[in-house]
Design an enzyme around this catalytic site. Structure first.
Site, PDB file in Angstrom:
ATOM      1  N   ARG A  60       1.775  -2.205  -5.614  1.00  0.00           N
ATOM      2  CA  ARG A  60       3.023  -1.844  -6.354  1.00  0.00           C
ATOM      3  C   ARG A  60       3.077  -2.905  -7.588  1.00  0.00           C
ATOM      4  O   ARG A  60       2.016  -3.728  -7.859  1.00  0.00           O
ATOM      5  CB  ARG A  60       3.992  -2.950  -5.341  1.00  0.00           C
ATOM      6  CG  ARG A  60       4.621  -1.963  -4.327  1.00  0.00           C
ATOM      7  CD  ARG A  60       5.618  -2.690  -3.241  1.00  0.00           C
ATOM      8  NE  ARG A  60       5.017  -4.083  -2.945  1.00  0.00           N
ATOM      9  CZ  ARG A  60       5.372  -5.141  -3.487  1.00  0.00           C
ATOM     10  NH1 ARG A  60       6.256  -5.089  -4.337  1.00  0.00           N
ATOM     11  NH2 ARG A  60       4.830  -6.108  -3.205  1.00  0.00           N
ATOM     12  N   LYS A 201       9.292   1.031  -0.362  1.00  0.00           N
ATOM     13  CA  LYS A 201       9.718  -0.348  -0.998  1.00  0.00           C
ATOM     14  C   LYS A 201      10.855  -0.267  -1.589  1.00  0.00           C
ATOM     15  O   LYS A 201      11.903  -1.325  -1.817  1.00  0.00           O
ATOM     16  CB  LYS A 201       8.666  -1.461  -1.328  1.00  0.00           C
ATOM     17  CG  LYS A 201       7.441  -1.799  -0.352  1.00  0.00           C
ATOM     18  CD  LYS A 201       8.151  -2.696   0.569  1.00  0.00           C
ATOM     19  CE  LYS A 201       7.618  -3.607   1.677  1.00  0.00           C
ATOM     20  NZ  LYS A 201       6.089  -3.397   1.835  1.00  0.00           N
ATOM     21  N   HIS A 221      11.709  -8.667   6.341  1.00  0.00           N
ATOM     22  CA  HIS A 221      10.275  -7.956   6.170  1.00  0.00           C
ATOM     23  C   HIS A 221       9.253  -8.381   7.233  1.00  0.00           C
ATOM     24  O   HIS A 221       8.847  -9.451   7.127  1.00  0.00           O
ATOM     25  CB  HIS A 221       9.686  -8.585   4.697  1.00  0.00           C
ATOM     26  CG  HIS A 221       8.454  -8.111   4.071  1.00  0.00           C
ATOM     27  ND1 HIS A 221       7.471  -8.618   3.713  1.00  0.00           N
ATOM     28  CD2 HIS A 221       8.107  -6.813   4.245  1.00  0.00           C
ATOM     29  CE1 HIS A 221       6.505  -7.983   3.347  1.00  0.00           C
ATOM     30  NE2 HIS A 221       6.744  -6.852   3.650  1.00  0.00           N
ATOM     31  N   SER A 239       2.247  -9.697   2.511  1.00  0.00           N
ATOM     32  CA  SER A 239       1.347  -8.598   2.647  1.00  0.00           C
ATOM     33  C   SER A 239      -0.086  -9.393   2.912  1.00  0.00           C
ATOM     34  O   SER A 239      -0.718 -10.284   2.500  1.00  0.00           O
ATOM     35  CB  SER A 239       1.054  -8.127   1.071  1.00  0.00           C
ATOM     36  OG  SER A 239       0.142  -6.937   1.321  1.00  0.00           O
ATOM     37  N   LYS A 243       1.016  -8.427   9.645  1.00  0.00           N
ATOM     38  CA  LYS A 243       2.311  -7.835  10.287  1.00  0.00           C
ATOM     39  C   LYS A 243       1.960  -6.476  11.054  1.00  0.00           C
ATOM     40  O   LYS A 243       2.054  -6.309  12.385  1.00  0.00           O
ATOM     41  CB  LYS A 243       3.130  -7.507   9.340  1.00  0.00           C
ATOM     42  CG  LYS A 243       4.150  -8.830   8.747  1.00  0.00           C
ATOM     43  CD  LYS A 243       5.096  -8.349   7.885  1.00  0.00           C
ATOM     44  CE  LYS A 243       4.805  -7.544   6.755  1.00  0.00           C
ATOM     45  NZ  LYS A 243       3.636  -8.032   5.827  1.00  0.00           N
ATOM     46  N   THR A 244       0.928  -5.645  10.290  1.00  0.00           N
ATOM     47  CA  THR A 244       0.826  -4.450  10.809  1.00  0.00           C
ATOM     48  C   THR A 244      -0.427  -4.428  12.152  1.00  0.00           C
ATOM     49  O   THR A 244       0.072  -4.145  12.947  1.00  0.00           O
ATOM     50  CB  THR A 244       0.196  -3.399   9.975  1.00  0.00           C
ATOM     51  OG1 THR A 244       1.303  -3.219   8.833  1.00  0.00           O
ATOM     52  CG2 THR A 244      -0.024  -1.988  10.494  1.00  0.00           C
ATOM     53  N   ASP A 258       6.915  -2.989   9.658  1.00  0.00           N
ATOM     54  CA  ASP A 258       7.088  -3.804   8.221  1.00  0.00           C
ATOM     55  C   ASP A 258       8.768  -3.813   7.978  1.00  0.00           C
ATOM     56  O   ASP A 258       8.851  -4.826   7.080  1.00  0.00           O
ATOM     57  CB  ASP A 258       6.566  -2.674   7.123  1.00  0.00           C
ATOM     58  CG  ASP A 258       6.336  -3.261   5.760  1.00  0.00           C
ATOM     59  OD1 ASP A 258       5.669  -4.489   5.864  1.00  0.00           O
ATOM     60  OD2 ASP A 258       6.881  -2.996   4.600  1.00  0.00           O
ATOM     61  N   ARG A 323      -5.428   2.009   2.095  1.00  0.00           N
ATOM     62  CA  ARG A 323      -4.323   2.243   3.002  1.00  0.00           C
ATOM     63  C   ARG A 323      -4.356   3.455   3.629  1.00  0.00           C
ATOM     64  O   ARG A 323      -5.169   4.308   3.407  1.00  0.00           O
ATOM     65  CB  ARG A 323      -2.889   2.301   2.303  1.00  0.00           C
ATOM     66  CG  ARG A 323      -2.674   0.744   1.761  1.00  0.00           C
ATOM     67  CD  ARG A 323      -1.709   0.037   2.514  1.00  0.00           C
ATOM     68  NE  ARG A 323      -1.413  -1.302   1.789  1.00  0.00           N
ATOM     69  CZ  ARG A 323      -0.720  -2.422   2.309  1.00  0.00           C
ATOM     70  NH1 ARG A 323       0.088  -2.135   3.550  1.00  0.00           N
ATOM     71  NH2 ARG A 323      -0.238  -3.319   1.786  1.00  0.00           N
TER      72      ARG A 323
END
Ligand code: ATP
Ligand code: MN
Length: 538
Positions: A60, A201, A221, A239, A243-244, A258, A323
């Site tokens: 991003r 996002k 988030h 990031s 989390k994932t 997410d 990704r």
């Protein structure tokens, strides 16, 4: 096969100013996969997933994210470096230019939902220049059934034109790429970048304004999963903090990886219908669930394939931020619909590259508020050889780039919910141990998982004071023992074998905490201020 694959509905794009009929509506994932290959825009990997390059941007671009300042947003948005204002007039002009550009292109259009909680569902139309971006939208948003499609009225529109280049001096952008939210016209306008993360996002940021402002829902988030007893766990983190990775747990049902909302009725619902996992150094052994999700229907981004189509997950020649996106049903153990209740534990994930925070510690409510407002993680400086200094990075609510309101708004909502629900909050350092980045090593995923499992199974001395040691610098409660984890790993100081270096580095970090928190002091009461570190360098 998903129901939406059977669609026979047709639409017109006249209302957007797109007059041609050269567009494909609601194509199936298989068709988009095929068209992407046909157009030479992707390669087929030996795992069955398609592999694409997102182009100039592989991440991003927060400095090119704008919000239109209008009657709805003017008094409500926390304007600044994160939420950068854009004028209504400039938006209208740029929108027309993008539409004129799209009028010359074959397009891919898809209708979808965000928010698994029916009461809060947002209907979205995504208009893409590229077939694989449209496939990304299929993967990441919630897929309407044929019946839902019949009555579908799009509320928000994502207009995504990666090939359109803005002229900053004329268009009012910073450079040729941009992602702009317009709350009055309900449009997310994205141009000059093919990075798909901007699409998800963009809608996330819109929801982070809409849900707390109009629906009393706390947007977060975070990732979330549910245990066998129906208890929900939430994992906040910036990031790369896990989390994932950590929410994808074979023993717990995945709600989402997410973006979630916490309702006044205390349900926690996913905004999305898919996951977007980092694949750098991914291995089948360490992360079998994510590895297994990489099959036909998934989209790999910016990875390198060999001639036989084998993916080299260690190759970072395009980017470190490689990704894969996949629909959530590529994971076996999922919660359907993606809604949980009974939140018992919240984990704040941080990748501390100084290697000084304990790998797991328990926070008091005041400490939880302090750390949520601070949102600490660390960025590791360049990967070149030589001296490397980790840089502390603070991002309030563990997601500042996506939070249009003042952080205290989200922090107050979270504090209230934590108190009402009696939630336990844990700080997990998924970063370095045995020394800072360059000296120590990353915490073993196996250990982090064991610590989280111990919490979730109730094996971590929840009620006994003796089971914890209060960290002399950070003030947090560090468990003395944890099943599945060597005891010495639990004490960061012990892993360093050099007390002086450890404390020096710890103070470097606490000073950074203090410096960062100054701007929030006027908003934080005495109790929250005391939730910060206990000792600083002189
Ligand atoms: P984003 O918000 O960008 O999606 P994320 O919080 O979901 O980021 P992950 O995709 O889970 O982050 O990335 C964590 C990365 O760190 C993965 O590549 C994972 O394999 C790696 N990793 C290494 N050690 C650990 C650990 N101890 N705990 C969690 N992740 C670890
Ligand atoms: Mn993630």
């Amino acid at each position: 096969m998903n129901n939406s694959d059977l669609n026979t509905k047709t639409i017109s794009l006249e209302t957007y100013g797109i007059s041609h009929a050269n567009f494909h509506y609601q194509l199936s994932s298989e068709e988009l996969h095929r068209i992407t290959l046909e157009k030479g825009m992707g390669q087929e990997s030996d795992l069955g997933a398609i592999a694409v390059n997102t182009g100039e941007f592989t991440g991003r671009s927060p400095k090119d994210r704008f919000i239109v300042k209008d009657a709805i947003t003017e008094d409500k948005i926390w304007w600044g470096d994160i939420n950068i204002p854009f004028s209504e007039a400039a938006f209208d002009k740029l929108y027309d230019k993008v539409i004129a550009y799209l009028n010359t292109k074959e397009l891919f259009v898809r209708d979808a939902f965000a928010c698994a909680e029916p009461k809060h569902q947002l209907s979205i139309r995504v208009i893409n220049e590229y077939p694989w971006s449209n496939m990304f939208a299929y993967n990441m948003f919630l897929r309407p059934t044929v019946a839902e499609l019949e009555t579908f009225t799009p509320e928000w529109t994502v207009v995504n034109a990666p090939g359109f280049m803005a002229e900053p001096s004329v268009d009012g952008t910073r450079q040729h790429n941009f992602a702009i939210l317009n709350f009055t016209r309900k449009i997310a306008l994205i141009g000059g970048t093919g990075y798909t993360g901007e699409i998800k996002k963009g809608i996330f940021s819109a929801l982070n304004f809409i849900l707390p402002t109009f629906k009393n829902v706390l947007p977060m988030h975070c990732s979330a999963n549910v245990g066998e007893d129906g208890d929900t766990a939430i994992f906040f983190g910036l990031s790369g903090t896990g989390k994932t990775t950590l929410s994808t747990d074979p023993n717990r049902k995945l709600i989402g990886d997410d973006e979630h909302g916490w309702t006044p009725e205390n349900t926690v619902f996913n905004f999305e219908g898919g996951c977007y996992a980092k694949v750098i150094n991914l291995s089948k052994e360490n992360e079998p669930e994510i590895y297994g999700a990489i099959k036909k229907g998934a989209i790999l981004e910016n990875v390198v394939l060999d001639d036989s189509g084998a993916v080299d997950f260690t190759n970072t020649s395009i980017t470190q931020n490689t990704r894969v996106s996949y629909p959530i049903y590529h994971i076996d153990n999922i919660q359907e619909p993606s809604i949980g209740k009974n939140v018992k534990n919240i984990f704040f994930l941080t990748a501390d590259a100084f290697g000084v925070l304990p790998p797991i510690s328990k926070l008091t409510p005041a400490q939880a508020a302090y750390h949520f407002i601070s949102g600490y993680t660390a960025k590791v400086a360049g990967t070149e050889a030589g001296v490397v200094e980790p840089v502390p990075s603070f991002s309030t609510c563990f997601g500042a780039p996506f939070m249009p309101l003042h952080p205290t708004k989200y922090a107050e909502m979270l504090s209230k919910k934590m108190k009402e629900q009696g939630v336990n909050v844990w700080l997990i350092n998924t970063g370095w141990t045995g020394g800072p980045y360059g000296v120590g090593t990353r915490m073993k995923l196996k250990y982090t998982r064991a610590m989280i499992n111990a919490v979730l199974n109730g094996d971590l001395g929840l009620y006994s004071y003796d089971a914890y040691h209060i960290h002399s610098v950070f003030g947090v409660a560090q468990p003395r023992e944890c099943p599945g984890v060597p005891t010495e790993v639990l004490s960061p100081r012990a892993t360093w074998n050099n007390d002086e270096a450890y404390y020096k580095t710890a103070f470097k970090l606490t000073n950074a905490f203090r410096e960062n928190f100054k701007k929030f002091e006027p908003f934080a009461n005495e109790e929250i201020r005391r939730g910060g570190p206990q000792r600083y360098a002189f």
